[in-house]
Write a protein that holds these residues in place. Sequence first.
Motif, mmCIF file in Angstrom:
data_model
loop_
_atom_site.group_PDB
_atom_site.id
_atom_site.type_symbol
_atom_site.label_atom_id
_atom_site.label_comp_id
_atom_site.label_asym_id
_atom_site.label_seq_id
_atom_site.Cartn_x
_atom_site.Cartn_y
_atom_site.Cartn_z
ATOM 1 N N TRP A 65 0.613 24.438 -26.100
ATOM 2 C CA TRP A 65 -0.732 24.511 -25.525
ATOM 3 C C TRP A 65 -0.733 23.808 -24.177
ATOM 4 O O TRP A 65 -0.002 22.828 -23.985
ATOM 5 C CB TRP A 65 -1.762 23.856 -26.447
ATOM 6 C CG TRP A 65 -3.097 24.543 -26.391
ATOM 7 C CD1 TRP A 65 -4.148 24.248 -25.560
ATOM 8 C CD2 TRP A 65 -3.526 25.658 -27.180
ATOM 9 N NE1 TRP A 65 -5.192 25.103 -25.777
ATOM 10 C CE2 TRP A 65 -4.845 25.976 -26.784
ATOM 11 C CE3 TRP A 65 -2.930 26.416 -28.186
ATOM 12 C CZ2 TRP A 65 -5.584 27.020 -27.343
ATOM 13 C CZ3 TRP A 65 -3.655 27.445 -28.750
ATOM 14 C CH2 TRP A 65 -4.962 27.743 -28.343
ATOM 15 N N ALA A 66 -1.528 24.342 -23.251
ATOM 16 C CA ALA A 66 -1.523 23.819 -21.883
ATOM 17 C C ALA A 66 -2.933 23.699 -21.336
ATOM 18 O O ALA A 66 -3.875 24.325 -21.839
ATOM 19 C CB ALA A 66 -0.699 24.725 -20.973
ATOM 20 N N LEU A 123 -0.071 22.924 -17.145
ATOM 21 C CA LEU A 123 0.419 21.641 -17.628
ATOM 22 C C LEU A 123 0.660 21.787 -19.122
ATOM 23 O O LEU A 123 -0.259 21.658 -19.940
ATOM 24 C CB LEU A 123 -0.593 20.521 -17.356
ATOM 25 C CG LEU A 123 -0.956 20.250 -15.890
ATOM 26 C CD1 LEU A 123 -1.892 19.050 -15.798
ATOM 27 C CD2 LEU A 123 0.284 20.030 -15.035
ATOM 28 N N ASP A 124 1.892 22.112 -19.478
ATOM 29 C CA ASP A 124 2.264 22.265 -20.878
ATOM 30 C C ASP A 124 2.388 20.862 -21.479
ATOM 31 O O ASP A 124 3.194 20.054 -21.030
ATOM 32 C CB ASP A 124 3.589 23.026 -20.980
ATOM 33 C CG ASP A 124 3.976 23.365 -22.408
ATOM 34 O OD1 ASP A 124 3.669 22.564 -23.317
ATOM 35 O OD2 ASP A 124 4.602 24.420 -22.625
ATOM 36 N N ARG A 157 4.128 23.799 -13.981
ATOM 37 C CA ARG A 157 4.774 25.039 -13.540
ATOM 38 C C ARG A 157 3.719 26.013 -13.029
ATOM 39 O O ARG A 157 2.606 26.087 -13.566
ATOM 40 C CB ARG A 157 5.597 25.676 -14.663
ATOM 41 C CG ARG A 157 4.812 26.295 -15.803
ATOM 42 C CD ARG A 157 5.756 27.049 -16.762
ATOM 43 N NE ARG A 157 5.037 27.724 -17.827
ATOM 44 C CZ ARG A 157 4.772 27.199 -19.019
ATOM 45 N NH1 ARG A 157 5.164 25.962 -19.294
ATOM 46 N NH2 ARG A 157 4.123 27.890 -19.931
ATOM 47 N N LEU A 158 4.071 26.747 -11.985
ATOM 48 C CA LEU A 158 3.196 27.764 -11.408
ATOM 49 C C LEU A 158 3.532 29.118 -12.024
ATOM 50 O O LEU A 158 4.692 29.530 -12.036
ATOM 51 C CB LEU A 158 3.363 27.827 -9.885
ATOM 52 C CG LEU A 158 2.852 26.607 -9.103
ATOM 53 C CD1 LEU A 158 3.231 26.732 -7.636
ATOM 54 C CD2 LEU A 158 1.353 26.458 -9.258
ATOM 55 N N GLN A 159 2.504 29.775 -12.535
ATOM 56 C CA GLN A 159 2.722 31.069 -13.190
ATOM 57 C C GLN A 159 1.393 31.817 -13.252
ATOM 58 O O GLN A 159 0.360 31.236 -13.585
ATOM 59 C CB GLN A 159 3.263 30.852 -14.607
ATOM 60 C CG GLN A 159 3.575 32.115 -15.376
ATOM 61 C CD GLN A 159 4.095 31.804 -16.775
ATOM 62 O OE1 GLN A 159 4.698 30.761 -17.023
ATOM 63 N NE2 GLN A 159 3.844 32.702 -17.700
ATOM 64 N N SER A 205 6.387 20.625 -17.580
ATOM 65 C CA SER A 205 6.900 21.928 -17.169
ATOM 66 C C SER A 205 6.965 22.912 -18.332
ATOM 67 O O SER A 205 7.029 24.116 -18.132
ATOM 68 C CB SER A 205 8.307 21.774 -16.567
ATOM 69 O OG SER A 205 9.222 21.335 -17.571
ATOM 70 N N GLY A 206 7.004 22.387 -19.547
ATOM 71 C CA GLY A 206 7.152 23.251 -20.709
ATOM 72 C C GLY A 206 8.592 23.407 -21.156
ATOM 73 O O GLY A 206 8.867 24.059 -22.157
ATOM 74 N N THR A 207 9.531 22.800 -20.430
ATOM 75 C CA THR A 207 10.951 22.815 -20.816
ATOM 76 C C THR A 207 11.315 21.433 -21.340
ATOM 77 O O THR A 207 11.265 20.457 -20.591
ATOM 78 C CB THR A 207 11.843 23.184 -19.621
ATOM 79 O OG1 THR A 207 11.475 24.476 -19.131
ATOM 80 C CG2 THR A 207 13.306 23.209 -20.036
#
Length: 470
Positions: free
Chosen positions: A414-415, A453-454, A445-447, A94-96
């Motif tokens: 990076w993702a 995909l972080d 995460r959708l953005q 998620s990147g978190t």
Amino acid sequence: MTKHSEDMNTELQALYSQLPSIDRLLREDAFQPLLANYGAHLVTETLRQLQIEAREAIRDEQQMPSWCNDWVSALQQRVLKEGVSGLKPVLNLSGTVLHTNLGRAPMAESAITAVTQSMRHAVTLEYDLGSAGRGHRDKCISDLLCELTGAEAACIVNNNAAAVFLILSTLAANREVVVSRGELVEIGGSFRIPDVMRQAGCQLVEVGTTNRTHLNDYRQAINEQTGLLMKVHTSNYAIQGFTAAVDEQELVALGQQHRLPVVTDLGSGSLIDMQQYGLPAEPMPQSLIAAGVDLVCFSGDKLLGGPQAGIIVGKHRWIEQLQSHPLKRALRVGKMTLAALEATLQLYRQPDRLTTMLPSLRLLTREQEHIKTSAVRLLTQLTETYGAQFHLADEACWSQIGSGSLPIDRLPSWAITFTPKDGKGRTLEALVDRWRALPVPVIGRLQDGKLWLDLRCLENESALLEAILS
């Protein structure tokens, strides 16, 4: 009853009669391994439920369910499905890093080992080996925390919200608590400082304005009903521009002048200088203790990198009052939490090894170039499987340290991104749904019309490939 109804009823009865009895099934040789593995009670109850469902299907669809051809497989699948834990391991892309909904900090191996040992054996939870009498469950943690923070004593409860509640209930029940208006925070789950004060029987006294509070604001609010002076670290938002705040040292001097305790709620809490790793600065408990703050509370499962816990450090006289309050027993932690917390705190005695041994800090300090290398390596293999339906790319992005805490602090990462070739959002949502249903779910995460995909939290590339290429 019409001829058609009679025929229909006859057909249904014929289908019902084909359902085997539970007693007959339990006597079959094929069921004996299941009985040995799962026990007679679970097997019998599961068969009873399957029969109910089969009867309902016959009634509604006028045919025998296909799974009735193999009751052994049907039962085994049902038992396995219902035995799956609700706490499933997931791949956090998620990147978190410290994601509240995904359990926050991952545990160090030493903490995992300590928890396992505490579960397997009797332990000295409240047993003093020296006197052979009853000890205090916070003792081993208290000594470590005092060493690490310079505090006189410590108290452990089940989370930081409980720590705040215990402090307020013990030191300021039926009295006033003075807090800057700019520090009346709300954290996840609608936990608000004013609401906690109300539940603890305190009366909130707001001073200053949202962006500026001065020492004189606190001074003017003090009267014979004042119980304590409080500061709350705003870790989940920032006020910038024309601002002013009172530091703890000034507030301590004012508190000592009026014989009032000063309390600081740090929220996340960090026992190390985060700036040495290129991370945003966070106030440290040891600095506040050195400044004379009477009690400091913070979380165990955020920046500290340990289990969920509320940690209170400070002066012995106040900690003793907290320990003797009836609420402490209701809020105390068990042996597994204490074992994990002690093992985590032991790592802080070796600060030069923290970025290796402490998973949360290791993830937070990963270099962007290292993460990019991983993304480039994975991109080729993922494109072979998903390239027909999606445009895949490796892209720079920003991770965040926490969700409920430190959500505004960003880390360069990076993702791998997935953009649907048909331009339809539902194509992307279908992929997200499919990955959430995997044995090991993949959470991205959708953005901006893409799935990101972080890879900051991905240390095992084969785990991702196994999950989404199988």
